[in-house]
Design an enzyme around this catalytic site. Structure first.
Site, short mmCIF file in Angstrom:
data_model
loop_
_atom_site.label_atom_id
_atom_site.label_comp_id
_atom_site.label_asym_id
_atom_site.label_seq_id
_atom_site.Cartn_x
_atom_site.Cartn_y
_atom_site.Cartn_z
N LEU A 68 0.63 -1.59 0.51
CA LEU A 68 0.12 -0.18 0.24
C LEU A 68 0.67 0.91 -0.49
CD1 LEU A 68 -3.05 1.57 0.26
CD2 LEU A 68 -2.76 1.17 3.22
N PRO A 69 1.32 1.65 -1.61
CA PRO A 69 2.76 2.69 -1.02
C PRO A 69 1.70 3.51 -0.91
CG PRO A 69 2.45 1.29 -3.41
CD PRO A 69 1.88 0.98 -1.67
N HIS A 70 2.22 4.76 -0.41
CA HIS A 70 1.63 6.61 -0.39
C HIS A 70 2.44 6.97 0.26
CE1 HIS A 70 0.46 4.41 2.83
NE2 HIS A 70 0.87 5.60 3.86
N ALA A 71 1.76 8.66 -0.41
CA ALA A 71 3.64 9.49 0.57
C ALA A 71 2.63 10.50 0.84
CB ALA A 71 4.07 10.27 -0.90
N LEU A 77 -2.24 4.45 -2.48
CA LEU A 77 -3.34 5.79 -1.88
C LEU A 77 -2.78 6.94 -1.70
CD1 LEU A 77 -5.36 6.43 1.15
CD2 LEU A 77 -3.24 5.70 2.39
#
Length: 146
Positions: free
Chosen positions: A62-65, A101
């Protein structure tokens, strides 16, 4: 392909690297001008610095910044990428489901993750989405489990 939880979803046979998988998963959101190109790079930079802290199971990332690193929308968005062949994220070699996300703020971030995790837990969807073999299977899985 749209789904009530996902702004975008796509299926691919494989990706050459985890960086390519992140960029590919972000691309539908970039095309809709919901995130900037800087967002994918922010995820990649953070992963190179801190590792893939967003791996939530052996097959799911679930990669996000942070919102200020390229989220352009006032709403939170999810972009799903399902892979037939796994891609390796450093010490995690079997990732087949990448959901980016793009949260507009911290409250939406938490709410969206809670909704996503509840949805993935229902009917063993996480396993189903992590073992897809075709775009047709992805379409069927999202259509039948909206």
């Amino acid at each position: 392909m749209a789904h009530s939880l996902f702004t975008a979803s796509q299926f691919r046979e494989n990706c050459a690297s985890w960086q390519d998988a992140v960029r590919l998963a972000c691309s539908p959101l970039e095309e809709r001008q919901l995130i900037s190109t800087a967002y994918a790079q922010a995820i990649i930079d953070a992963t190179e610095k801190h590792g893939p802290w967003y791996i939530l199971s052996p097959t799911f990332a679930l990669p996000h910044a942070r919102p200020h690193e390229g989220v352009l929308s006032q709403h939170t968005h999810l972009s799903l990428l399902a892979l037939k062949d796994p891609v390796a994220f450093q010490n995690y070699s079997n990732v087949r489901l990448i959901i980016v996300l793009a949260a507009a703020d911290s409250h939406q971030h938490v709410d969206t993750i809670q909704r996503l995790m509840c949805w993935l837990d229902e009917g063993d969807r996480l396993h189903l989405l992590s073992t897809l073999r075709s775009a047709g299977q992805l379409h069927a899985a999202l259509s039948s489990q909206a």
